[in-house]
Write a protein that holds these residues in place. Structure first.
Motif, PDB file in Angstrom:
ATOM      1  N   PRO A 207       0.947  -1.342   0.017  1.00 17.57           N
ATOM      2  CA  PRO A 207      -0.053   0.064   0.069  1.00 17.57           C
ATOM      3  C   PRO A 207       0.679   1.202   0.209  1.00 17.57           C
ATOM      4  O   PRO A 207       0.583   2.282  -0.658  1.00 17.57           O
ATOM      5  N   ILE A 208       1.808   1.137   0.608  1.00 15.98           N
ATOM      6  CA  ILE A 208       2.738   2.379   0.888  1.00 15.98           C
ATOM      7  C   ILE A 208       3.285   2.651  -0.434  1.00 15.98           C
ATOM      8  O   ILE A 208       3.822   4.240  -0.361  1.00 15.98           O
TER       9      ILE A 208
ATOM     10  N   PHE B  73      -9.990   3.169  -2.340  1.00 17.20           N
ATOM     11  CA  PHE B  73      -8.548   2.801  -1.851  1.00 17.20           C
ATOM     12  C   PHE B  73      -8.205   1.374  -1.722  1.00 17.20           C
ATOM     13  O   PHE B  73      -7.849   0.953  -0.884  1.00 17.20           O
TER      14      PHE B  73
ATOM     15  N   ASP C 139      -5.621   0.345  -2.713  1.00 19.95           N
ATOM     16  CA  ASP C 139      -4.232  -0.025  -2.356  1.00 19.95           C
ATOM     17  C   ASP C 139      -3.952   0.160  -1.017  1.00 19.95           C
ATOM     18  O   ASP C 139      -2.710   0.245  -0.582  1.00 19.95           O
ATOM     19  N   CYS C 140      -5.043   0.599  -0.134  1.00 17.11           N
ATOM     20  CA  CYS C 140      -4.807   0.689   1.381  1.00 17.11           C
ATOM     21  C   CYS C 140      -5.644  -0.290   1.982  1.00 17.11           C
ATOM     22  O   CYS C 140      -6.478  -0.754   1.689  1.00 17.11           O
ATOM     23  N   GLU C 141      -5.179  -0.320   3.547  1.00 24.19           N
ATOM     24  CA  GLU C 141      -6.106  -1.079   4.277  1.00 24.19           C
ATOM     25  C   GLU C 141      -7.186   0.170   4.796  1.00 24.19           C
ATOM     26  O   GLU C 141      -6.855   0.849   4.977  1.00 24.19           O
TER      27      GLU C 141
ATOM     28  N   MET D  95      -5.979   5.008   5.443  1.00 25.31           N
ATOM     29  CA  MET D  95      -5.594   5.797   4.134  1.00 25.31           C
ATOM     30  C   MET D  95      -5.012   7.025   4.317  1.00 25.31           C
ATOM     31  O   MET D  95      -5.147   7.575   5.585  1.00 25.31           O
TER      32      MET D  95
ATOM     33  N   ASN E 286      -1.007   7.717   8.779  1.00 28.15           N
ATOM     34  CA  ASN E 286      -1.116   6.309   8.201  1.00 28.15           C
ATOM     35  C   ASN E 286      -0.805   6.206   6.842  1.00 28.15           C
ATOM     36  O   ASN E 286      -1.131   7.356   6.144  1.00 28.15           O
TER      37      ASN E 286
ATOM     38  N   GLY F 236      -1.193   4.071   4.673  1.00 24.36           N
ATOM     39  CA  GLY F 236      -2.048   2.787   3.805  1.00 24.36           C
ATOM     40  C   GLY F 236      -1.970   1.570   4.523  1.00 24.36           C
ATOM     41  O   GLY F 236      -2.865   0.670   4.168  1.00 24.36           O
ATOM     42  N   THR F 237      -1.494   1.454   5.740  1.00 30.65           N
ATOM     43  CA  THR F 237      -1.476   0.195   6.460  1.00 30.65           C
ATOM     44  C   THR F 237      -1.635   0.477   7.884  1.00 30.65           C
ATOM     45  O   THR F 237      -1.318   1.774   8.166  1.00 30.65           O
TER      46      THR F 237
END
Length: 157
Positions: free
Chosen positions: A2-3, A91, A93-95, A99, A125, A127-128
């Motif tokens: 995600p990052i 989102f 690509d993010c948990e 976000m 955050n 993305g995780t």
């Protein structure tokens, strides 16, 4: 990962930042305590619907969003907290709940609480639920161009 999208964007814009790994945590206040970052400097992203449009409201972890104030300051007819089902597809690509406050990467408006805009640095955050990014607020503001408004209140004990 995600990052990756966010780091590539920051690197492309020559932004200085650090990443901070921490144990799994879902609560912004707990993340602030775990990482020894003041709650006022840890930005949390709250997904809101403003007159039906999805937007990010970004405020310090130690503050609470005031929807009535956000409605007044934006001049909206209706402001409400969005539920996860309404925004998780935005989102990929993010948990969920992790976000980063970069609405410009997801084609949405970002509102930042005045109380956060006063900070020299912010962390958020990435993305995780196990990684943060810390950077200069001035760089964040330059890249994201958020609307800075008063819409949060300090958390009272």
């Amino acid at each position: 990962m995600p990052i990756k999208k966010l780091k590539e964007y920051l690197d492309k814009n020559n932004i200085e930042y650090i990443t901070i790994r921490h144990s799994l945590a879902y609560n912004a206040q707990r993340i602030a305590a775990t990482t020894h970052i003041p709650g006022k400097e840890l930005a949390k992203t709250v997904m809101v619907k403003i007159d039906g449009r999805m937007a990010m409201a970004v405020l310090p972890a130690s503050y609470l969003i005031n929807l009535k104030l956000l409605k007044e300051t934006t001049g909206a007819k209706k402001v409400e907290i969005a539920n996860e089902l309404e925004f998780k597809h935005l989102f990929p690509d993010c948990e969920i709940g992790a976000m980063p406050p970069f609405g410009n990467l997801y084609d949405m408006e970002v509102y930042v609480a005045e109380s956060l805009a006063d900070d020299e640095e912010i962390a958020f955050n990435a993305g995780t639920h196990v990684e943060l990014i810390r950077m200069a607020y001035a760089d964040f503001e330059r890249l994201v161009q958020p609307v800075v408004l008063q819409f949060s209140n300090a958390r009272t004990a």
